[in-house]
Design a protein around this motif. Structure first.
Motif, PDB file in Angstrom:
ATOM      1  N   PRO A  56      -2.552 -10.208   0.242  1.00 28.41           N
ATOM      2  CA  PRO A  56      -3.644  -9.306   0.581  1.00 28.41           C
ATOM      3  C   PRO A  56      -4.721 -10.108   1.348  1.00 28.41           C
ATOM      4  O   PRO A  56      -5.219 -11.211   0.706  1.00 28.41           O
ATOM      5  CB  PRO A  56      -4.129  -8.664  -0.642  1.00 28.41           C
ATOM      6  CG  PRO A  56      -2.786  -8.700  -1.665  1.00 28.41           C
ATOM      7  CD  PRO A  56      -2.209 -10.045  -1.222  1.00 28.41           C
ATOM      8  N   TYR A  65      -5.108  -6.449  -4.688  1.00 29.99           N
ATOM      9  CA  TYR A  65      -4.389  -5.435  -4.750  1.00 29.99           C
ATOM     10  C   TYR A  65      -5.160  -4.051  -5.287  1.00 29.99           C
ATOM     11  O   TYR A  65      -4.487  -3.104  -5.467  1.00 29.99           O
ATOM     12  CB  TYR A  65      -3.174  -5.591  -5.665  1.00 29.99           C
ATOM     13  CG  TYR A  65      -2.335  -6.564  -5.106  1.00 29.99           C
ATOM     14  CD1 TYR A  65      -1.286  -6.274  -4.177  1.00 29.99           C
ATOM     15  CD2 TYR A  65      -2.370  -8.062  -5.366  1.00 29.99           C
ATOM     16  CE1 TYR A  65      -0.335  -7.007  -3.359  1.00 29.99           C
ATOM     17  CE2 TYR A  65      -1.546  -8.928  -4.963  1.00 29.99           C
ATOM     18  CZ  TYR A  65      -0.487  -8.354  -3.947  1.00 29.99           C
ATOM     19  OH  TYR A  65       0.239  -9.414  -3.210  1.00 29.99           O
ATOM     20  N   ASP A 100       0.528  -7.883   4.028  1.00 30.68           N
ATOM     21  CA  ASP A 100       0.587  -7.332   2.541  1.00 30.68           C
ATOM     22  C   ASP A 100      -0.275  -5.907   2.631  1.00 30.68           C
ATOM     23  O   ASP A 100      -1.085  -5.889   2.883  1.00 30.68           O
ATOM     24  CB  ASP A 100       0.126  -8.251   1.517  1.00 30.68           C
ATOM     25  CG  ASP A 100       1.041  -7.753   0.277  1.00 30.68           C
ATOM     26  OD1 ASP A 100       1.565  -6.723  -0.010  1.00 30.68           O
ATOM     27  OD2 ASP A 100       0.995  -8.561  -0.618  1.00 30.68           O
ATOM     28  N   VAL A 102      -1.016  -2.815   0.998  1.00 33.54           N
ATOM     29  CA  VAL A 102      -1.247  -2.156  -0.461  1.00 33.54           C
ATOM     30  C   VAL A 102      -1.489  -0.612  -0.447  1.00 33.54           C
ATOM     31  O   VAL A 102      -2.753  -0.259  -0.296  1.00 33.54           O
ATOM     32  CB  VAL A 102      -2.195  -2.796  -1.238  1.00 33.54           C
ATOM     33  CG1 VAL A 102      -2.130  -2.229  -2.873  1.00 33.54           C
ATOM     34  CG2 VAL A 102      -1.981  -4.242  -1.201  1.00 33.54           C
ATOM     35  N   ASP A 164       3.742  -3.226  -0.642  1.00 29.64           N
ATOM     36  CA  ASP A 164       3.806  -3.334  -1.999  1.00 29.64           C
ATOM     37  C   ASP A 164       3.729  -1.982  -2.731  1.00 29.64           C
ATOM     38  O   ASP A 164       3.313  -1.010  -2.451  1.00 29.64           O
ATOM     39  CB  ASP A 164       1.907  -3.925  -2.249  1.00 29.64           C
ATOM     40  CG  ASP A 164       1.755  -4.123  -3.574  1.00 29.64           C
ATOM     41  OD1 ASP A 164       2.190  -5.357  -4.233  1.00 29.64           O
ATOM     42  OD2 ASP A 164       0.935  -3.438  -4.342  1.00 29.64           O
TER      43      ASP A 164
END
Length: 411
Positions: A56, A65, A100, A102, A164
């Motif tokens: 992240p 996250y 990433d 999330v 994620d």
């Protein structure tokens, strides 16, 4: 083959790698820590990788996250200009960047609160973590937001997304979101995090999913002296996966393996089976670290890296060379990304993995016993491509605790 099938990622958890504080304080000034990563891009290339998988990087409260703003770089890491500069430095070196995403859960103070799924009067939490609340994936506003975020950072130069906790999101959500992303970025690679099984990929319309089944089978079969477990997992394996022996959520492979001599065996599997391989930063240097189920239990596997490669301790040199040799083998035989692997020979402590594609063959031979082992000649006309020991004239005779990769190609 698309760019993805030539990709080998170096996976970095940026907040840990750059030594950022664990908690983002309100109104804290921007600290330009992403610059630290730029000094490691040449190291990434020397390792043999050509992709940077980033954990992240968006504004969050603590570990990345618990997102508070998907459209802003975490001020502990930098700002938009730092992100753009990192992307530019990657482009100069031909490095692809995987972000990433999330999008299952966010921080408790995420706004607008109307986008959160409710359980009565309270927002629903993710797997019992009170600080993580779940987005309402039935909301059209949430679908539009995620589409906007994915396109925004792809517009800025990213090449794909790791989604994620994708397994916790209804697959219909991705089916609604991804068409608009693919229309604008047809070459973007979208991989979802799943823990059990590979079927979610097709249901959600993803390009790939994380291969936890193979990850577990690799270290477990080596520790238990039961290579039948590895054979079973490979029977379910698919090329449409992100493969790994370590990541930011698990105990490091050097700590997980009971016998350090088996690290080469694990890597020989990783780099000769189909899929897109990822190396977690520090694993190539034999870093150790145990994940624990407690507050701060991830810290040991998410460490800061020094200012430059020259500052790394020398103890990891041999493991680094093993990575380089096997990644080099993968580069010589890029078709392995789509190969079909079958088990050509199997005992508890010896296995021959035969990968084939378009008439080309690579066979990985693993002997995890304390005594030498003679394999049957499962493939005629092969030559030794890489080995952990000095093979005899017969490439099918392996020493104790040894691995060898033999190949027959059109070359």
């Amino acid at each position: 083959m698309s760019w993805v099938e030539h990709a080998i990622f170096w996976h970095v958890y940026p907040l840990g790698f750059t030594g950022a504080p664990h908690t983002a304080e309100p109104d804290e000034p921007v600290v330009h820590r992403l610059k630290h990563l730029e000094g490691w891009l040449d190291y990434l290339i020397e390792l043999g990788c050509n992709g940077l998988q980033l954990g992240p990087v968006f504004a969050s409260r603590t570990h990345g996250y618990d997102t508070v703003d998907h459209l802003a770089v975490d001020p502990r890491l930098g700002d938009d200009a730092d992100f753009d500069r990192l992307i530019g430095a990657c482009r100069e070196r031909g490095i692809r960047v995987l972000l990433d995403g999330v999008f299952n859960h966010v921080a408790r103070d995420f706004r607008p609160a109307a986008w959160l799924r409710r359980q009565g009067a309270e927002p629903a939490t993710f797997e019992g973590h009170r600080a993580l609340v779940v987005l309402d994936h039935d909301s059209e506003a949430v679908r539009e937001h995620v589409t906007t975020v994915m396109n925004h950072w792809l517009d800025r130069g990213a090449d794909g997304w790791r989604l994620d906790a994708a397994y916790a999101v209804p697959p219909e959500f991705w089916r609604a979101v991804l068409p608009a992303v693919r229309e604008r970025h047809p070459e973007a690679w979208i991989v979802g995090e799943v823990i059990h099984g590979l079927e979610y990929r097709e249901r959600a319309g993803l390009d790939a999913v994380t291969q936890y089944e193979l990850w577990k089978a690799i270290w477990s079969s080596l520790n238990d002296g039961n290579l039948f477990e590895l054979a079973w997992a490979l029977g379910r394996h698919s090329p449409d996966t992100l493969t790994f022996v370590g990541n930011h959520d698990v105990t490091r492979i050097a700590s997980r393996l009971t016998n350090p001599a088996h690290l080469g065996h694990a890597l020989a599997v990783l780099f000769t089976v189909a899929g897109v391989p990822s190396v977690y930063y520090g694993d190539e240097q034999a870093f150790r670290g145990v994940k624990e189920d407690r507050a701060g239990g991830d810290d040991a596997v998410r460490p800061a890296f020094p200012g430059s490669p020259a500052e790394l301790a020398p103890f990891g040199a041999e493991v680094l060379r093993t990575h380089q040799r096997l990644i080099g083998l993968r580069r010589r035989f890029p078709w392995l990304a789509r190969a079909e692997t079958t088990v050509a020979h199997l005992t508890n402590r010896a296995i021959a993995l035969r990968a084939e594609h378009d008439g080309q063959v690579v066979v990985a031979l693993l002997n995890i016993d304390d005594a030498p082992y003679r394999f049957p000649a499962v493939e005629p006309g092969v030559r030794v491509a890489e080995s952990s020991h000095r093979p005899d004239h017969d490439p099918y005779v392996l020493g104790a605790q040894a691995w060898t990769v033999v190949a027959r190609t059109h070359e």
